[in-house]
Design a protein around this motif. Structure first.
Motif, mmCIF file in Angstrom:
data_model
loop_
_atom_site.group_PDB
_atom_site.id
_atom_site.type_symbol
_atom_site.label_atom_id
_atom_site.label_comp_id
_atom_site.label_asym_id
_atom_site.label_seq_id
_atom_site.Cartn_x
_atom_site.Cartn_y
_atom_site.Cartn_z
ATOM 1 N N ALA A 17 0.855 -1.190 0.000
ATOM 2 C CA ALA A 17 0.000 0.000 0.000
ATOM 3 C C ALA A 17 0.889 1.238 0.000
ATOM 4 O O ALA A 17 1.860 1.311 0.764
ATOM 5 C CB ALA A 17 -0.917 -0.004 1.215
ATOM 6 N N ILE A 70 1.962 -11.148 -2.879
ATOM 7 C CA ILE A 70 2.440 -9.762 -2.774
ATOM 8 C C ILE A 70 3.908 -9.612 -3.155
ATOM 9 O O ILE A 70 4.454 -8.506 -3.082
ATOM 10 C CB ILE A 70 2.205 -9.185 -1.361
ATOM 11 C CG1 ILE A 70 2.892 -10.038 -0.296
ATOM 12 C CG2 ILE A 70 0.706 -9.055 -1.086
ATOM 13 C CD1 ILE A 70 2.861 -9.434 1.105
ATOM 14 N N SER A 100 -1.322 -0.220 -12.305
ATOM 15 C CA SER A 100 -2.549 -0.487 -13.072
ATOM 16 C C SER A 100 -2.264 -0.527 -14.572
ATOM 17 O O SER A 100 -2.784 -1.387 -15.286
ATOM 18 C CB SER A 100 -3.615 0.573 -12.773
ATOM 19 O OG SER A 100 -4.051 0.444 -11.445
ATOM 20 N N HIS A 155 -2.227 -1.131 -4.952
ATOM 21 C CA HIS A 155 -0.880 -1.059 -4.388
ATOM 22 C C HIS A 155 0.149 -0.466 -5.341
ATOM 23 O O HIS A 155 -0.026 -0.485 -6.557
ATOM 24 C CB HIS A 155 -0.404 -2.455 -3.986
ATOM 25 C CG HIS A 155 -1.062 -2.973 -2.755
ATOM 26 N ND1 HIS A 155 -0.977 -4.279 -2.368
ATOM 27 C CD2 HIS A 155 -1.805 -2.357 -1.803
ATOM 28 C CE1 HIS A 155 -1.635 -4.461 -1.233
ATOM 29 N NE2 HIS A 155 -2.155 -3.300 -0.884
ATOM 30 N N SER A 205 -5.451 -4.598 -8.397
ATOM 31 C CA SER A 205 -6.767 -4.753 -7.763
ATOM 32 C C SER A 205 -6.782 -4.194 -6.344
ATOM 33 O O SER A 205 -7.790 -3.662 -5.892
ATOM 34 C CB SER A 205 -7.179 -6.227 -7.727
ATOM 35 O OG SER A 205 -7.438 -6.683 -9.022
ATOM 36 N N ALA A 206 -5.658 -4.318 -5.658
ATOM 37 C CA ALA A 206 -5.555 -3.820 -4.282
ATOM 38 C C ALA A 206 -5.189 -2.339 -4.234
ATOM 39 O O ALA A 206 -5.158 -1.753 -3.158
ATOM 40 C CB ALA A 206 -4.521 -4.632 -3.509
ATOM 41 N N GLN A 252 -3.057 -8.665 -9.148
ATOM 42 C CA GLN A 252 -3.419 -8.596 -7.732
ATOM 43 C C GLN A 252 -3.030 -7.253 -7.126
ATOM 44 O O GLN A 252 -3.792 -6.659 -6.357
ATOM 45 C CB GLN A 252 -2.767 -9.739 -6.955
ATOM 46 C CG GLN A 252 -3.362 -11.075 -7.252
ATOM 47 C CD GLN A 252 -2.691 -12.204 -6.475
ATOM 48 O OE1 GLN A 252 -1.794 -12.008 -5.670
ATOM 49 N NE2 GLN A 252 -3.143 -13.423 -6.732
ATOM 50 N N ALA A 253 -1.836 -6.779 -7.480
ATOM 51 C CA ALA A 253 -1.381 -5.491 -6.938
ATOM 52 C C ALA A 253 -2.293 -4.353 -7.413
ATOM 53 O O ALA A 253 -2.655 -3.474 -6.626
ATOM 54 C CB ALA A 253 0.070 -5.227 -7.345
#
Length: 161
Positions: free
Chosen positions: A11, A41, A102, A153, A150-151, A147-148
């Motif tokens: 984050a 992660i 992203s 991060h 989506s979070a 995954q990163a």
């Protein structure tokens, strides 16, 4: 000798924009790599990350009108400069902010691996690089960046020797 490019999703609010702090953070992440890989992660590529970048560079020949930069998954981000009191043995670090993460995730899900491979096949095969090896790197990076992103991060990158 092994050299790794280590990726760690985190984050943005948890990051200090300080080389000494980030080097310690990445060192701890490296020591916990099994748990962090399992959690999705963290990721790393041993020695071959430059070849993976070369694979993605083939996107220039395929997608001349694309606005997604192909260099984000491997070399994307800004260098985090060493501070005056930093340990000179600390690894080089890069920080890719959430918007770049992203963009990297979008690139990795929209680019055709087979089309990229068709561009580089003869050159890569002559160097002994296999399609399967690069396909595995590509799939792992798709999952990691997906995954990163989506979070929401950021991704910190370190080179470990």
């Amino acid at each position: 000798m092994s050299i790794y490019l280590h990726f760690r999703a985190v984050a943005e609010s948890e990051i200090r924009d300080d080389h000494t702090w980030l080097a310690a953070f990445m060192s701890e992440a490296w020591e916990n790599d099994d748990a962090e890989y399992t959690a999705g992660i963290a990721h790393s590529i041993n020695k071959g990350w430059d070849a993976v970048n070369d694979l993605y560079a083939a996107a220039d020949a395929l997608y001349t009108d694309a606005d997604e930069p192909w260099n984000l998954p491997i070399y994307g981000g800004r260098p985090v400069p060493h501070s005056a009191d930093a340990d000179p043995s600390d690894p080089p670090l890069m920080l890719l902010e959430p918007s770049g993460v992203s963009q990297a995730a979008r690139f990795l899900t929209t680019v055709s691996f087979d089309e990229l491979w068709n561009v580089v096949d003869a050159r890569f095969s002559a160097l002994g690089r296999t399609k399967q090896e690069h396909l595995e790197h590509h799939r792992n990076l798709q999952e990691f960046y997906g995954q990163a992103a989506s979070a929401g991060h950021a991704v910190v990158k370190a080179v470990w020797a």
